[in-house]
Design a protein around this motif. Structure first.
Motif, short mmCIF file in Angstrom:
data_model
loop_
_atom_site.label_atom_id
_atom_site.label_comp_id
_atom_site.label_asym_id
_atom_site.label_seq_id
_atom_site.Cartn_x
_atom_site.Cartn_y
_atom_site.Cartn_z
N THR A 4 0.83 -1.21 0.00
CA THR A 4 0.00 0.00 0.00
C THR A 4 0.87 1.27 0.00
O THR A 4 2.10 1.21 0.11
N GLU A 5 0.19 2.40 -0.06
CA GLU A 5 0.94 3.66 -0.09
C GLU A 5 1.58 4.02 1.25
O GLU A 5 2.30 5.01 1.34
N ASP A 6 1.37 3.19 2.26
CA ASP A 6 2.08 3.41 3.54
C ASP A 6 3.56 3.02 3.44
O ASP A 6 4.35 3.32 4.33
N CYS A 7 3.93 2.35 2.36
CA CYS A 7 5.32 1.91 2.16
C CYS A 7 6.27 3.12 2.13
O CYS A 7 5.99 4.12 1.48
N LYS A 41 5.26 3.48 -9.40
CA LYS A 41 6.46 4.31 -9.47
C LYS A 41 6.74 4.98 -8.13
O LYS A 41 7.75 5.63 -7.94
N GLU A 42 5.81 4.82 -7.21
CA GLU A 42 5.92 5.50 -5.90
C GLU A 42 6.47 4.60 -4.80
O GLU A 42 7.14 5.07 -3.90
N HIS A 43 6.11 3.32 -4.86
CA HIS A 43 6.55 2.42 -3.79
C HIS A 43 6.84 1.03 -4.33
O HIS A 43 6.51 0.72 -5.49
N PHE A 44 7.51 0.23 -3.51
CA PHE A 44 7.81 -1.15 -3.90
C PHE A 44 6.51 -1.86 -4.29
O PHE A 44 5.43 -1.48 -3.83
#
Ligand code: SF4
Ligand code: SF4
Length: 74
Positions: A4-7, A41-44
């Motif tokens: 998730t975007e919490d990464c 492109k933002e997180h793993f």
């Protein structure tokens, strides 16, 4: 498995993954000799076609190591 975007892109899960199913943000990945665009492109990100959900292991390694609780079962 889904990240998730919490990464925070620490990379710990990718090191732990026994099937090498976790990729860095923005990276091109490969399956069956075919190159695929990055899922994020933002997180793993995790390739579900490669991940075997840590079959045979006592725990889900990526979930166990993630400091942000950013990996969820789909
Ligand atoms: S569940 Fe296991 S095999 Fe799947 S991405 Fe996480 S560490 Fe890798
Ligand atoms: S361990 Fe968690 S925070 Fe670190 S890269 Fe993996 S998903 Fe992101």
């Amino acid at each position: 498995m889904k990240i998730t975007e919490d990464c925070i892109n620490c990379g710990a899960c990718a090191v732990e993954c026994p099937t090498e199913a976790i990729y860095e943000p923005g990276i091109v990945w490969k399956i069956k000799e075919k190159f695929m665009p990055p899922i994020s492109k933002e997180h793993f990100f995790i390739i579900t076609e490669i991940c075997d959900e840590c079959a045979g292991l006592k725990k889900i390694k990526c979930i166990a190591i993630c400091p942000m609780d950013a990996i969820k079962r789909k």
